[in-house]
Design an enzyme around this catalytic site. Sequence first.
Site, PDB file in Angstrom:
ATOM      1  N   ASN A 117       0.816  -1.221   0.000  1.00 55.80           N
ATOM      2  CA  ASN A 117       0.000   0.000   0.000  1.00 55.80           C
ATOM      3  C   ASN A 117       0.850   1.273   0.000  1.00 55.80           C
ATOM      4  O   ASN A 117       0.379   2.337   0.390  1.00 55.80           O
ATOM      5  CB  ASN A 117      -0.987  -0.013   1.176  1.00 55.80           C
ATOM      6  CG  ASN A 117      -0.305  -0.277   2.498  1.00 55.80           C
ATOM      7  OD1 ASN A 117       0.919  -0.170   2.607  1.00 55.80           O
ATOM      8  ND2 ASN A 117      -1.077  -0.604   3.515  1.00 55.80           N
ATOM      9  N   GLN A 285      -5.748   3.103  18.521  1.00 54.12           N
ATOM     10  CA  GLN A 285      -6.750   2.931  17.469  1.00 54.12           C
ATOM     11  C   GLN A 285      -7.740   1.832  17.837  1.00 54.12           C
ATOM     12  O   GLN A 285      -7.277   0.758  18.237  1.00 54.12           O
ATOM     13  CB  GLN A 285      -6.046   2.606  16.142  1.00 54.12           C
ATOM     14  CG  GLN A 285      -5.241   3.783  15.628  1.00 54.12           C
ATOM     15  CD  GLN A 285      -4.679   3.603  14.219  1.00 54.12           C
ATOM     16  OE1 GLN A 285      -3.963   4.442  13.752  1.00 54.12           O
ATOM     17  NE2 GLN A 285      -5.005   2.523  13.548  1.00 54.12           N
ATOM     18  N   HIS A 309      -7.679   5.968  10.210  1.00 53.51           N
ATOM     19  CA  HIS A 309      -6.558   5.280   9.546  1.00 53.51           C
ATOM     20  C   HIS A 309      -7.071   4.573   8.282  1.00 53.51           C
ATOM     21  O   HIS A 309      -7.583   3.459   8.354  1.00 53.51           O
ATOM     22  CB  HIS A 309      -5.971   4.265  10.542  1.00 53.51           C
ATOM     23  CG  HIS A 309      -4.681   3.659  10.095  1.00 53.51           C
ATOM     24  ND1 HIS A 309      -3.910   2.895  10.935  1.00 53.51           N
ATOM     25  CD2 HIS A 309      -4.019   3.685   8.916  1.00 53.51           C
ATOM     26  CE1 HIS A 309      -2.828   2.485  10.286  1.00 53.51           C
ATOM     27  NE2 HIS A 309      -2.882   2.943   9.056  1.00 53.51           N
TER      28      HIS A 309
HETATM   29  P1  NAD Z   1      10.298   1.069   4.430  1.00 55.26           P
HETATM   30  O1  NAD Z   1      10.832  -0.013   5.282  1.00 55.26           O
HETATM   31  O2  NAD Z   1      10.356   0.925   2.950  1.00 55.26           O
HETATM   32  O3  NAD Z   1      11.020   2.459   4.805  1.00 55.26           O
HETATM   33  C1  NAD Z   1      11.167   2.895   6.110  1.00 55.26           C
HETATM   34  C2  NAD Z   1      12.371   3.831   6.138  1.00 55.26           C
HETATM   35  O4  NAD Z   1      12.417   4.459   7.430  1.00 55.26           O
HETATM   36  C3  NAD Z   1      13.703   3.096   5.954  1.00 55.26           C
HETATM   37  O5  NAD Z   1      14.450   3.724   4.929  1.00 55.26           O
HETATM   38  C4  NAD Z   1      14.381   3.238   7.317  1.00 55.26           C
HETATM   39  O6  NAD Z   1      15.790   3.298   7.232  1.00 55.26           O
HETATM   40  C5  NAD Z   1      13.783   4.546   7.798  1.00 55.26           C
HETATM   41  N1  NAD Z   1      13.899   4.744   9.244  1.00 55.26           N
HETATM   42  C6  NAD Z   1      13.742   3.845  10.243  1.00 55.26           C
HETATM   43  N2  NAD Z   1      13.982   4.426  11.427  1.00 55.26           N
HETATM   44  C7  NAD Z   1      14.281   5.722  11.188  1.00 55.26           C
HETATM   45  C8  NAD Z   1      14.619   6.815  12.014  1.00 55.26           C
HETATM   46  N3  NAD Z   1      14.747   6.677  13.347  1.00 55.26           N
HETATM   47  N4  NAD Z   1      14.841   8.001  11.435  1.00 55.26           N
HETATM   48  C9  NAD Z   1      14.772   8.148  10.085  1.00 55.26           C
HETATM   49  N5  NAD Z   1      14.479   7.138   9.238  1.00 55.26           N
HETATM   50  C10 NAD Z   1      14.225   5.936   9.796  1.00 55.26           C
HETATM   51  O7  NAD Z   1       8.793   1.279   4.916  1.00 55.26           O
HETATM   52  P2  NAD Z   1       7.586   1.960   4.124  1.00 55.26           P
HETATM   53  O8  NAD Z   1       6.915   0.946   3.268  1.00 55.26           O
HETATM   54  O9  NAD Z   1       8.062   3.228   3.523  1.00 55.26           O
HETATM   55  O10 NAD Z   1       6.596   2.268   5.340  1.00 55.26           O
HETATM   56  C11 NAD Z   1       6.994   3.120   6.394  1.00 55.26           C
HETATM   57  C12 NAD Z   1       5.974   3.099   7.505  1.00 55.26           C
HETATM   58  O11 NAD Z   1       4.754   3.709   7.049  1.00 55.26           O
HETATM   59  C13 NAD Z   1       5.512   1.697   7.937  1.00 55.26           C
HETATM   60  O12 NAD Z   1       6.414   1.098   8.832  1.00 55.26           O
HETATM   61  C14 NAD Z   1       4.185   1.992   8.582  1.00 55.26           C
HETATM   62  O13 NAD Z   1       4.370   2.323   9.945  1.00 55.26           O
HETATM   63  C15 NAD Z   1       3.677   3.218   7.834  1.00 55.26           C
HETATM   64  N6  NAD Z   1       2.538   2.885   6.947  1.00 55.26           N
HETATM   65  C16 NAD Z   1       1.347   3.501   7.165  1.00 55.26           C
HETATM   66  C17 NAD Z   1       0.246   3.167   6.378  1.00 55.26           C
HETATM   67  C18 NAD Z   1      -1.094   3.863   6.566  1.00 55.26           C
HETATM   68  O14 NAD Z   1      -2.109   3.344   6.094  1.00 55.26           O
HETATM   69  N7  NAD Z   1      -1.158   4.994   7.213  1.00 55.26           N
HETATM   70  C19 NAD Z   1       0.359   2.195   5.385  1.00 55.26           C
HETATM   71  C20 NAD Z   1       1.616   1.617   5.153  1.00 55.26           C
HETATM   72  C21 NAD Z   1       2.699   1.954   5.954  1.00 55.26           C
END
Ligand code: NAD
Length: 358
Positions: A117, A285, A309
Amino acid sequence: MKVLAILYNGFNAAVKEPRLLGTVENKLGIDKWLASRGHEYIVSSDKEGPNSDFEKHIADAEVLITTPFHPGYLTRELIEKAKNLKICVTAGVGSDHIDLNAAVDHKIQVLEVTGSNVVSVAEHVVMNILALVRNFVPAHEMIERGDWQVSDVARNAFDLEGKVVGTIGAGRIGYRVLQRLVPFDCKEHLYYDYAKLSTEREQAIKARRVEDIEDFVSQCDVVTVNAPLHEGTRGLINEKLLSKFKPGAWLVNTARGAICDADDVAAALKSGQLRGYAGDVWNVQPAPKDHPWRTMKNPLGGGNGMTPHYSGTTLDAQARYAAGTKSILENYFEGREQEPADVIVGLGAWATKAYGQR
Ligand code: NAD
């Protein structure tokens, strides 16, 4: 084998719209398939407290399916009670509702449908940024009220062109947000992430890395949060860091609510230190009715772009994460290797580098 899924209730909408796959009613579309393989499949939304279906069935389930949209919080205490549990599958992206360190200790694998997503969320982030910067919500509410006073909304409306936009986390979603903003001619794209992008990928999204978080936020007109929730990000955006933001900056968080301190964000919006806050994720949530983020406003009575959400649960996303959940289960049943990118916790060890530097 007993498979337990904690999903959200879709009620009438799910009966009328079968593509709402991530609901209790539509069961991720895998109920007949699981039954044909002889598995017991329990699906419920009842997740809080010792008498909930979640706590009752986790005691002997081998497979747990959860979703970030209605998170079944699998604590260490529950993991210790879950004697048969072998694998947790997150239908979506983001498995912080599971105590991942406890899963490592108890050799329970945790997988998510990586990438399922990320476009859905990136589009929502771009929408949230534009809604805040252009002061869209108060302008729309004015029209619904029957009023027409252009100056009242134009006084806090800006162009995105020429602004500095920065993402905390430049993984799949953060990268796609900046990629989608390229035609908006922002002044600069910044990112803060311990994982550096290759020079080619930086250039493709016109991004510059800033290594110190206070330095980073002090340069941004818009900050968007796109990192997972873990020990290193919980409460990261608090009163102290907010005081380093540019006065009147906009903050968009669709990553996880608990990355921001709820009261500190509400206070920063009220004082005008933040001009706006938008997102769809909450520290609890479903969010309680009196959660400050439901009604918080900036001094001009706007600046709130909160929704439930749902950014990552569009019908398109549901089709992808339902299919991905089935494929992870198929691999598990057949003893096949999983897609490496889907594995958050492998057997007794962290498999991803995205949940903090360990
Ligand atoms: P991803 O794993 O592709 O990317 C996450 C990035 O965050 C990585 O590059 C990692 O190095 C970086 N990161 C981790 N800790 C960090 C920190 N302390 N400071 C800076 N950067 C940091 O993940 P993604 O697919 O991009 O998703 C990210 C997050 O988005 C998910 O873990 C989830 O919590 C959230 N998400 C929300 C929804 C929604 O419906 N709202 C849907 C999908 C994902």
